[in-house]
Design a protein around this motif. Sequence first.
Motif, mmCIF file in Angstrom:
data_model
loop_
_atom_site.group_PDB
_atom_site.id
_atom_site.type_symbol
_atom_site.label_atom_id
_atom_site.label_comp_id
_atom_site.label_asym_id
_atom_site.label_seq_id
_atom_site.Cartn_x
_atom_site.Cartn_y
_atom_site.Cartn_z
ATOM 1 N N UNK A 276 -10.094 0.577 5.310
ATOM 2 C CA UNK A 276 -10.099 1.896 4.506
ATOM 3 C C UNK A 276 -10.314 2.998 5.302
ATOM 4 N N UNK A 277 -11.495 2.980 6.281
ATOM 5 C CA UNK A 277 -11.882 4.129 7.020
ATOM 6 C C UNK A 277 -10.920 4.392 8.028
ATOM 7 N N UNK A 278 -10.191 3.697 8.924
ATOM 8 C CA UNK A 278 -9.163 4.204 9.898
ATOM 9 C C UNK A 278 -7.871 5.002 9.207
ATOM 10 N N UNK B 298 -10.574 4.405 -3.578
ATOM 11 C CA UNK B 298 -11.365 5.076 -2.388
ATOM 12 C C UNK B 298 -10.752 6.623 -2.427
ATOM 13 N N UNK B 299 -9.402 6.850 -2.740
ATOM 14 C CA UNK B 299 -9.153 8.258 -2.591
ATOM 15 C C UNK B 299 -9.741 8.976 -3.574
ATOM 16 N N UNK B 300 -10.264 8.546 -4.765
ATOM 17 C CA UNK B 300 -11.212 9.537 -5.536
ATOM 18 C C UNK B 300 -12.555 9.725 -4.782
ATOM 19 N N UNK B 301 -12.884 8.813 -4.269
ATOM 20 C CA UNK B 301 -14.294 8.996 -3.503
ATOM 21 C C UNK B 301 -14.024 9.905 -2.229
ATOM 22 N N UNK B 302 -13.062 9.837 -1.409
ATOM 23 C CA UNK B 302 -12.748 10.795 -0.403
ATOM 24 C C UNK B 302 -12.627 12.082 -0.699
ATOM 25 N N UNK B 303 -12.044 12.153 -2.167
ATOM 26 C CA UNK B 303 -11.787 13.576 -2.576
ATOM 27 C C UNK B 303 -13.002 14.266 -3.060
ATOM 28 N N UNK B 304 -14.063 13.433 -3.329
ATOM 29 C CA UNK B 304 -15.174 13.978 -3.737
ATOM 30 C C UNK B 304 -16.252 14.447 -2.456
ATOM 31 N N UNK C 29 -13.658 13.719 4.105
ATOM 32 C CA UNK C 29 -13.297 12.770 5.040
ATOM 33 C C UNK C 29 -14.517 12.585 5.939
ATOM 34 N N UNK C 30 -15.370 13.423 6.236
ATOM 35 C CA UNK C 30 -16.484 13.308 7.195
ATOM 36 C C UNK C 30 -17.480 12.466 6.647
ATOM 37 N N UNK C 31 -17.688 12.682 5.647
ATOM 38 C CA UNK C 31 -18.931 11.733 4.820
ATOM 39 C C UNK C 31 -18.476 10.300 4.192
ATOM 40 N N UNK C 32 -17.166 10.293 4.337
ATOM 41 C CA UNK C 32 -16.424 8.896 3.741
ATOM 42 C C UNK C 32 -17.161 7.710 4.118
ATOM 43 N N UNK C 33 -17.438 7.547 5.406
ATOM 44 C CA UNK C 33 -17.659 6.252 6.012
ATOM 45 C C UNK C 33 -19.268 5.785 5.343
#
Length: 504
Positions: free
Chosen positions: A130-132, A376-382, A385-389
């Motif tokens: 998911x991260x890559x 995971x897209x909704x989490x990255x939207x919130x 990308x920098x803090x997604x990991x």
Amino acid sequence: PSANVGQAPGPPDGGWGWVVVFGAFISIGFAYAFPKGIAIFFKEIQDFFGTSYSEIAWVSSIMLATTYGAGPISSILVNRYGSRPVVIFGGLLCGIGMVSAAFCTSILQLYICVGFITGFGLALNLQPSVIIIGKYFLKRRPIANGLAMAGSPVMLCTLAPLNQFLFDNFGWRGSFLILGAILLNCCVAGALFRPIGAATAPVKTQVTEEGKDALKEEVTKDAMEMSSPMNIPVEIKTEEEGGKDCCEKINQYLDFSLFKHRGFLIYLIGNVLMFLGFFAPIVFLAPYAKHIGIDEYSAAFLLSILAIVDMIARPTTGIIANSKWVRPRIQYFFSFSIAFNGACHLLCPLASSYMGLVVYSVFFGLAFGMVCAMLFETLMDLVGAARFTSAVGLVTIAECCTILLGPPIGGTLIDTFGDYKYMFIKCGAVMVLAGTFLFIMNYYNYRMLAKEEKERKANEEDPKSVRTENEGRNNWNKETVQDGPELEPLREEQEGLKKEVNGT
């Protein structure tokens, strides 16, 4: 050196990224589908060991909970070593766990081999995949996530009849040996995860460390001499920086400041509640069909129907979520998908025949695919990308508790009442509640974000804002340090390093 030496490039949104999506398709597919597909063996393993429904359900629960609960460990390993070696090591663990399970003589040993060892291997496949994708895609990220998440239904559609075929020919022990060998394909998928900018990484690290040390020493010394009215010992500053460096080192792997993020907390609470009823219906779908007198292959085919619809739903949902009408308010779409999923479970007890279960599987596959494609897209939207990991790691460790309890609670309800309908009603009610909560709280979050943005613009447009005496002094000191001609090259180098770190 110039500021752009060794700087990590931006997401290419294509090229080798599509090969990475294919590798993530395999890794995510096994991570999500394997705990569901293994439910085909539960009825026979239950008879073999003489266990109850709730006891056998712990096998999938421990595997799912370990897969999610090991998220922070997986995130730390990805930050330290990269996605490729972590996924390869995870594939080896999956194979070892399933081969060991073939020689188990008690249900407790199955918990360890299938639940913990294989579950941890699947965790090392899920998070890095998911991260890559977030590193290779930006504009096309929802589509890439949807295609990668489609690996789950494809694998489930394949594993359900395959597991039944393996059991009929080799028994559950021989099937586990073969499945252990199949899971080694995760190592091949991990080999496709080529890191971005790998050739410049050593140069970047060396430049960053040397430049950071030099800048920290000189700028701190000069700033203190020019701005401080008294001689403050440098050792005090060094000790404070040492304490900050320790905290920064921890936050480098897991950013605990996310717990102050309003959108992240809303997402976390809603998902923790949702997972209490998310996986149990899939785990018990095939046993429920066998319970009402449907033959083994037809019961396994229900999972295939669910997976086929899920396979179509995930990329379609990704395309819809990427549209200009949905993406700005994607959180609402996610909330609707969860509530729709719960409504399907509430109506499942009305399906008492095989055709009724086929209809339920179709709608369940549609709702399940919608949720997974945006998970995971909704989490990255919130959080970005920098803090997604870090966000993925923190979310999965919180979700593992309800994932662990969901199927066993459903099994306890089946053992207590002797009927599956109470399990489906419980799962449906919990998911409808979670979807309603997320919809209301996301509406509140959007309103607050709009209000904060309006206030920020108003402050920027007001040129006569009143400054306090302390603010004026601090700004004068800052300008004195930055505008000095002798520090001009130092300031440019520092800005270059900041851009480099932000790019990383």
